[in-house]
Design a protein around this motif. Structure first.
Motif, PDB file in Angstrom:
ATOM      1  N   GLU A   1     -61.007  -0.540  49.792  1.00  0.00           N
ATOM      2  CA  GLU A   1     -60.459   0.812  49.968  1.00  0.00           C
ATOM      3  C   GLU A   1     -61.418   1.875  49.417  1.00  0.00           C
ATOM      4  O   GLU A   1     -61.592   2.940  49.991  1.00  0.00           O
ATOM      5  CB  GLU A   1     -59.089   0.922  49.284  1.00  0.00           C
TER       6      GLU A   1
ATOM      7  N   PHE B   1     -57.791  -8.015  56.011  1.00  0.00           N
ATOM      8  CA  PHE B   1     -57.740  -6.705  55.342  1.00  0.00           C
ATOM      9  C   PHE B   1     -58.856  -5.802  55.866  1.00  0.00           C
ATOM     10  O   PHE B   1     -58.642  -4.622  56.148  1.00  0.00           O
ATOM     11  CB  PHE B   1     -57.849  -6.901  53.828  1.00  0.00           C
TER      12      PHE B   1
ATOM     13  N   HIS C   1     -59.111 -14.591  52.980  1.00  0.00           N
ATOM     14  CA  HIS C   1     -58.281 -13.415  52.693  1.00  0.00           C
ATOM     15  C   HIS C   1     -58.957 -12.093  53.046  1.00  0.00           C
ATOM     16  O   HIS C   1     -58.286 -11.088  53.232  1.00  0.00           O
ATOM     17  CB  HIS C   1     -57.863 -13.411  51.213  1.00  0.00           C
TER      18      HIS C   1
ATOM     19  N   TRP D   1     -60.388  -7.054  45.035  1.00  0.00           N
ATOM     20  CA  TRP D   1     -61.108  -6.972  46.324  1.00  0.00           C
ATOM     21  C   TRP D   1     -60.500  -5.931  47.259  1.00  0.00           C
ATOM     22  O   TRP D   1     -61.241  -5.222  47.951  1.00  0.00           O
ATOM     23  CB  TRP D   1     -61.209  -8.360  46.974  1.00  0.00           C
ATOM     24  N   GLU D   2     -59.174  -5.767  47.227  1.00  0.00           N
ATOM     25  CA  GLU D   2     -58.563  -4.756  48.122  1.00  0.00           C
ATOM     26  C   GLU D   2     -58.977  -3.352  47.667  1.00  0.00           C
ATOM     27  O   GLU D   2     -59.317  -2.495  48.479  1.00  0.00           O
ATOM     28  CB  GLU D   2     -57.020  -4.813  48.103  1.00  0.00           C
TER      29      GLU D   2
ATOM     30  N   LYS E   1     -58.554  -2.056  58.084  1.00  0.00           N
ATOM     31  CA  LYS E   1     -59.071  -0.770  57.572  1.00  0.00           C
ATOM     32  C   LYS E   1     -60.197  -0.212  58.436  1.00  0.00           C
ATOM     33  O   LYS E   1     -60.457   0.984  58.411  1.00  0.00           O
ATOM     34  CB  LYS E   1     -59.654  -0.964  56.146  1.00  0.00           C
TER      35      LYS E   1
END
Ligand code: SAM
Length: 212
Positions: free
Chosen positions: A138, A181, A177, A133-134, A185
């Protein structure tokens, strides 16, 4: 659950949706809340041509609504499941407009996009990217035009351990979560955390802008 470690995340998704694709639209309305509301809240300018890329577009639930509401919007979809994409292709065939679909795991290799999108949409996709997922968030940041927006509707959290476990069995991670994040970003423009089924879980609707 963070995924069956014996197979990769894309393989797990292809397998899971091989059986779910045919009943997806008939069943998911009862728990994938906030999709239509988020689409209504997107800052889409209809007088100019903009591009929207949906990651994990599934059966095309969102692409269909966007096609109906925004004749000028350039639509692109990505999904790792051929069975889900088959449903999208069928459903979108009634709209006589170009639609670009990619069958691939997002983030694994660059998409061959003709133009950078103004908006990237993740609708109940990111909580199934386990792991990944990160990387996907990104990648969306990289794919977007400068000043472009990310829009997310997805599960957030649950007070019930049993429900979290059950969702894990269905490849969904529900541990609040995503939000920190996303907010690290993107510049948050809209955030709503909404209760579902009398508080059994909460989901988020989020729009953030890419700032260089
Ligand atoms: C719960 S469905 C959501 C479908 C649609 N966005 C909606 O709101 O109805 C999640 C979708 O994400 C796709 N998906 C999961 N992992 C993916 C990955 N790594 N790359 C691309 N698509 C993925 C699945 O195949 C599935 O179609």
């Amino acid at each position: 659950m963070k995924g069956d470690s014996s197979i990769s995340q894309p393989e797990a998704m292809r397998h899971y949706y091989r059986w779910h694709a045919a009943v997806y639209d008939a069943t998911r309305w009862s728990f994938l809340f906030g999709r239509k509301a988020l689409l209504r809240q997107l800052p889409i300018a209809d007088h100019i041509q903009q591009g929207l890329l949906e990651i994990g577009c599934g059966t095309g639930h969102n692409l269909r609504l966007l096609a109906k509401w925004h004749p000028n919007l350039r639509l692109t979809g990505v999904d790792v499941s051929p069975d889900m994409l088959e449903q999208t292709t069928k459903a979108m065939s009634r709209f006589s407009r170009p639609l670009q679909l990619f069958e691939q795991a997002y983030g694994a290799a660059p998409l061959k996009l003709t133009e950078a999108p103004d908006m990237v949409l993740f609708s109940y996709a990111l909580t199934m990217f386990n792991p990944g997922w990160e990387v996907a968030i990104e990648q969306a940041w990289k794919d977007l035009k400068p000043g472009g927006r990310i829009a997310v509707v997805d599960f957030h959290d649950t007070p019930s351990g049993a429900f979290r476990w059950w969702m894990g069995k269905n490849h969904v991670r529900m541990e609040a979560h995503l939000l920190p994040f996303l907010q690290s970003k993107f510049r948050t423009e809209m955030l709503e955390i909404c209760p579902a089924w009398l508080g059994l879980w909460r989901y988020i609707k989020y729009v953030g802008q890419k700032i260089e």
